[in-house]
Design an enzyme around this catalytic site. Structure first.
Site, PDB file in Angstrom:
ATOM      1  CD  GLU A 195      -4.402  48.033 -20.471  1.00 38.89           C
ATOM      2  OE1 GLU A 195      -4.247  48.673 -19.403  1.00 38.89           O
ATOM      3  OE2 GLU A 195      -3.448  47.688 -21.206  1.00 38.89           O
TER       4      GLU A 195
ATOM      5  CD  GLU B 153      -1.316  51.981 -20.931  1.00 35.30           C
ATOM      6  OE1 GLU B 153      -0.442  52.007 -20.062  1.00 35.30           O
ATOM      7  OE2 GLU B 153      -2.526  51.893 -20.662  1.00 35.30           O
TER       8      GLU B 153
HETATM    9  O1  LIG Z   1      -2.151  49.448 -13.899  1.00 34.50           O
HETATM   10  C1  LIG Z   1      -3.092  48.600 -14.483  1.00 34.50           C
HETATM   11  C2  LIG Z   1      -2.770  48.411 -15.964  1.00 34.50           C
HETATM   12  C3  LIG Z   1      -1.455  47.641 -16.203  1.00 34.50           C
HETATM   13  O2  LIG Z   1      -1.486  46.403 -15.519  1.00 34.50           O
HETATM   14  C4  LIG Z   1      -1.311  47.425 -17.719  1.00 34.50           C
HETATM   15  O3  LIG Z   1      -0.226  46.591 -18.058  1.00 34.50           O
HETATM   16  C5  LIG Z   1      -1.099  48.767 -18.407  1.00 34.50           C
HETATM   17  O4  LIG Z   1      -1.395  48.695 -19.798  1.00 34.50           O
HETATM   18  C6  LIG Z   1      -1.895  49.858 -17.735  1.00 34.50           C
HETATM   19  N1  LIG Z   1      -1.924  51.148 -18.073  1.00 34.50           N
HETATM   20  C7  LIG Z   1      -2.635  51.822 -17.146  1.00 34.50           C
HETATM   21  C8  LIG Z   1      -2.815  53.298 -17.126  1.00 34.50           C
HETATM   22  C9  LIG Z   1      -1.405  53.960 -17.140  1.00 34.50           C
HETATM   23  C10 LIG Z   1      -0.632  53.652 -15.901  1.00 34.50           C
HETATM   24  C11 LIG Z   1      -0.072  52.390 -15.739  1.00 34.50           C
HETATM   25  C12 LIG Z   1       0.672  52.086 -14.581  1.00 34.50           C
HETATM   26  C13 LIG Z   1       0.869  53.075 -13.611  1.00 34.50           C
HETATM   27  C14 LIG Z   1       0.306  54.330 -13.803  1.00 34.50           C
HETATM   28  C15 LIG Z   1      -0.452  54.619 -14.944  1.00 34.50           C
HETATM   29  C16 LIG Z   1      -3.078  50.916 -16.230  1.00 34.50           C
HETATM   30  N2  LIG Z   1      -2.626  49.710 -16.615  1.00 34.50           N
END
Ligand SMILES: OC[C@@H]1[C@@H](O)[C@H](O)[C@@H](O)c2[nH]c(CCc3ccccc3)c[n+]21
Length: 447
Positions: free
Chosen positions: A353, A166
């Protein structure tokens, strides 16, 4: 309802990341990362949580692998803690850190589970941050050195590599919006970092190709779907700028060899310039073997003059939301995947993911997370639609195997299909674990 069926050869997996599950933050020579520093900075992480212990997977990975085996997944995405390998980011290698990942990967392989390894999932060695972090091009070379060592050290064991998780989060969420480590709020800095991250990805791919090792390499951008509030051109343009921040900005350089002009123009209006050195784009644009897609949510977006970065605003039109207050928008998953196919062709895609935050607790040894089951059903239905539409989907890895350290939200936000009691570290399989297990076994589910 309908039966939703998947190709027999699709890979079924789950994903985690080092800082979110390992704990053992100072064990066996691990150096500090920016998330050790950030989480201990008052006010940055909810409840002052940090990753010192997390799920203690550093010590409990055999139990975790047993749970993966029972689940029936055949691929598991994890990340390596760069400061476990290079405590100061470069230079001396920490042999104990390497040994830990050998033991872990050997245990995965012994249980018939393929390791998919993310080299960078946000835990930059603090020593590199002290020298400018991703703003400093020396960090790009340090990442290439770290990646090269990992490729050679795990040759024959790890055959699916992800360079950067990301880049949008590492650059813009962490250096412009500022809620993630290191927590700056500077658009020029964030944009410069976004280029250095893509360059780091490219230099690692070059190391991989030069090594002649067998395997596949890609990166894992996150994207969300934006739908225009109306068919007014100003809403469509506002929507495309919002999505361009996730999609074209991070896909065009890799798949087309240049940054999207409409985004460059917009950033220039904001006084942001991109300094691209000769040869940079050649590193970034070289072919990769797959792309990891992280999808969670989407929004309806409309034009709003002089509002935020892109003169747009999200409009809440009443979508159901998760416990993270994110819209549940499965159609956006199908539309986003279709857009990627239309714009970038048949690049093999792993969903690296997809999942939801629901904070259901344990009651009499059970976790009734029906809302997560519903979320997974809806999004897997969208995935099935994309597959039927010719999108080249190779696998689906749900986020996450375990409840874990959810960055700025600490342990307050639970994404796991396995519940973790962060006082006792006891794991409890949620209803969604059993549902996912049955879906993997059958290769279909009843919507
Ligand atoms: O937020 C849930 C997961 C994280 O635990 C992962 O480490 C990470 O790769 C991930 N990316 C996203 C989408 C982008 C995002 C992350 C956190 C906060 C807002 C947007 C969601 N998540």
């Amino acid at each position: 309802m309908a039966i939703i069926e998947f190709p027999k050869d699709i890979r079924w997996g789950a994903a985690t990341a080092a800082y979110q599950i390992e704990g053992a933050a100072t064990k066996d020579g691990r150096g500090l990362s920016i998330w050790d520093t950030f989480s201990k900075t008052p006010g940055k992480v909810l409840n002052g949580d940090n990753g010192d212990i997390a799920c203690d997977s550093y010590h409990r990975y055999e139990e975790d692998i047993e749970l993966m085996k029972e689940l029936g997944i055949d691929i598991y995405r994890f990340s390596v803690s760069w400061p476990r390998i290079f405590p100061t980011g470069t230079g001396e290698v920490n042999q104990s850190g390497l040994q830990y990942y050998h033991d872990f990967v050997d245990a995965l392989l012994a249980n018939g589970i393929e390791p998919m390894c993310t080299l960078y999932h946000w835990d930059l060695p603090q020593a590199l941050q002290d020298k400018g972090g991703w703003e400093n091009r020396e960090t790009v070379d340090a990442f290439a050195e770290y990646s090269d060592l990992m490729f050679k050290e795990f040759d024959g064991k790890i055959k699916k590599w992800i360079t950067i998780n990301e880049p949008w989060c590492v650059s813009f969420l962490s250096n412009f919006i500022g809620i993630h480590a290191p927590g700056y709020q500077n658009l020029q800095l964030a944009t410069t970092i976004s280029h250095h991250l893509l360059l780091a990805h490219g230099k690692a791919v070059t190391k991989f190709r030069e090594s002649g090792l067998t395997g596949e390499i890609g990166y894992a951008p996150n994207l969300e779907w934006n739908e225009p509030y109306s068919n007014k051109q100003e809403d469509i343009d506002a929507c495309n700028r919002g999505m361009g921040w996730f999609i074209e900005w991070f896909f065009d350089p890799v798949f087309k060899g240049s940054y999207p002009q409409f985004m460059l123009d917009w950033f220039e209006k904001k006084g942001v310039t991109l300094s691209i050195q000769d040869g940079d784009m050649a590193f970034i644009h070289q072919p990769i073997d797959f792309v990891g897609i992280n999808y969670y949510t989407g929004s309806v977006v409309r034009y709003k003059e002089n509002h935020e970065l892109f003169d747009n605003e999200k409009v809440d039109i009443g979508y159901e939301k998760t416990d993270f207050d994110w819209n549940i928008y499965p159609e956006g998953f199908y539309k986003a995947l279709s857009k990627l196919k239309d714009q970038y062709g048949q690049i093999p895609i792993y969903i690296t993911e997809n999942g939801a935050c629901y904070n259901d607790g344990v009651e009499n040894g059970r976790v009734k997370d029906q809302r997560r089951i519903d979320y997974l059903k809806q999004h897997l239905t969208s995935l099935s639609r994309a597959i039927d539409s010719g999108v080249n989907i190779k696998g689906y890895l749900t986020w996450s195997l375990l409840d874990n350290f959810e960055w700025a939200e600490g342990y307050d936000k639970r994404f796991g299909i396995i519940h973790v009691d962060f006082n006792t570290l006891e794991r409890t399989k949620k209803d969604s674990y059993y549902w996912y297990k049955q879906t993997i076994k059958n290769g279909w589910f009843d919507m």
